[in-house]
Design a protein around this motif. Structure first.
Motif, PDB file in Angstrom:
ATOM      1  N   GLN A  25       0.803  -1.215   0.000  1.00  0.00           N
ATOM      2  CA  GLN A  25       0.000   0.000   0.000  1.00  0.00           C
ATOM      3  C   GLN A  25       0.841   1.271   0.000  1.00  0.00           C
ATOM      4  OE1 GLN A  25      -3.324  -0.015   2.912  1.00  0.00           O
ATOM      5  NE2 GLN A  25      -2.787  -2.171   3.191  1.00  0.00           N
ATOM      6  N   LYS A  90     -10.249  -4.618 -10.553  1.00  0.00           N
ATOM      7  CA  LYS A  90     -10.221  -5.151  -9.191  1.00  0.00           C
ATOM      8  C   LYS A  90      -8.781  -5.290  -8.704  1.00  0.00           C
ATOM      9  CE  LYS A  90     -11.643  -9.125  -6.441  1.00  0.00           C
ATOM     10  NZ  LYS A  90     -12.245 -10.456  -6.454  1.00  0.00           N
ATOM     11  N   ASP A  93      -7.156  -1.826  -8.150  1.00  0.00           N
ATOM     12  CA  ASP A  93      -7.641  -1.085  -6.989  1.00  0.00           C
ATOM     13  C   ASP A  93      -7.334  -1.736  -5.647  1.00  0.00           C
ATOM     14  OD1 ASP A  93      -8.596   0.708  -8.813  1.00  0.00           O
ATOM     15  OD2 ASP A  93     -10.695   0.094  -8.627  1.00  0.00           O
ATOM     16  N   ASN A  94      -6.890  -2.972  -5.639  1.00  0.00           N
ATOM     17  CA  ASN A  94      -6.645  -3.669  -4.384  1.00  0.00           C
ATOM     18  C   ASN A  94      -5.145  -3.820  -4.132  1.00  0.00           C
ATOM     19  OD1 ASN A  94      -6.820  -5.123  -2.074  1.00  0.00           O
ATOM     20  ND2 ASN A  94      -7.973  -6.814  -2.936  1.00  0.00           N
ATOM     21  N   THR A  97      -3.369  -6.497  -1.482  1.00  0.00           N
ATOM     22  CA  THR A  97      -3.144  -7.912  -1.816  1.00  0.00           C
ATOM     23  C   THR A  97      -2.683  -8.088  -3.253  1.00  0.00           C
ATOM     24  OG1 THR A  97      -5.457  -8.236  -2.430  1.00  0.00           O
ATOM     25  CG2 THR A  97      -4.859  -8.732  -0.138  1.00  0.00           C
ATOM     26  N   SER A  98      -2.297  -7.000  -3.886  1.00  0.00           N
ATOM     27  CA  SER A  98      -1.956  -7.057  -5.307  1.00  0.00           C
ATOM     28  C   SER A  98      -0.549  -7.598  -5.553  1.00  0.00           C
ATOM     29  CB  SER A  98      -2.093  -5.672  -5.935  1.00  0.00           C
ATOM     30  OG  SER A  98      -1.055  -4.827  -5.471  1.00  0.00           O
TER      31      SER A  98
END
Length: 183
Positions: A25, A90, A93-94, A97-98
């Motif tokens: 993040q 998806k 935007d994540n 956990t990407s």
């Protein structure tokens, strides 16, 4: 108060999971040991019972969060299915956990030898996975197509996250997917 071996293992696993998520993040430089330990619900002082340094935490957290080696007991996900999921809104935007390559690749390039070794092994594994389904008549052509495809996917994800125009971001993802050598 004595902590059981099971609790120590549980705490370590929680620290690693939290660190991997926070690093994705915010990046390595914007996450402190205190941030990780607070998010894990543990004291800052407990950190050094698990890791000798933040750099050791980075290497282990990233290593654990990298995709595992393929499980030969389970059916392999096709390169096309992988690309569809990877180049999705998806996934974009994540961040928590990407993919580590698109979220931390440029930072990891300046990381420790241990971190770079783990990332290198994961890159090789992903290229090998994609090579199976890539276009080409001979192994060298298939590998070239797989390397180009993986590079395009990671680059597209970086660009799709970077731009502040939603329409352009989605276009980057969809046009990259359309250009890949997978049916």
């Amino acid at each position: 108060m004595k902590v059981s071996k099971e609790q120590v293992a549980e705490h370590r696993a929680r620290i690693l999971a939290v660190a991997a998520s926070l690093f994705r993040q915010r990046g390595f430089d914007y996450v402190t040991v205190a941030d990780v330990m607070k998010e894990a619900g543990l004291t800052h002082g407990a950190f050094y019972g698990h890791f000798p340094s933040k750099e050791a935490l980075v290497a282990e957290a990233v290593g654990q969060a990298l995709p595992p080696a393929p499980d030969t007991a389970r059916p392999r996900r096709s390169a096309a299915e992988f690309a569809n999921g990877y180049l999705s809104v998806k996934h974009r935007d994540n961040r928590a956990t990407s993919c580590l390559f698109s979220s931390l690749g440029t930072e990891a390039a300046r990381g420790s030898a241990d971190l770079r070794q783990k990332m290198t092994a994961a890159v090789r594994s992903r290229i090998d996975h994609l090579t199976v389904d890539a276009e080409g008549d001979v192994p060298k052509e298939k590998r070239r197509a797989a390397i180009a495809a993986w590079s395009a996917m990671v680059g597209a994800m970086v660009l799709a996250r970077l731009v502040d125009d939603e329409k352009l971001s989605k276009e980057i993802l969809s046009e990259t997917r359309a250009s890949l050598p997978f049916a």
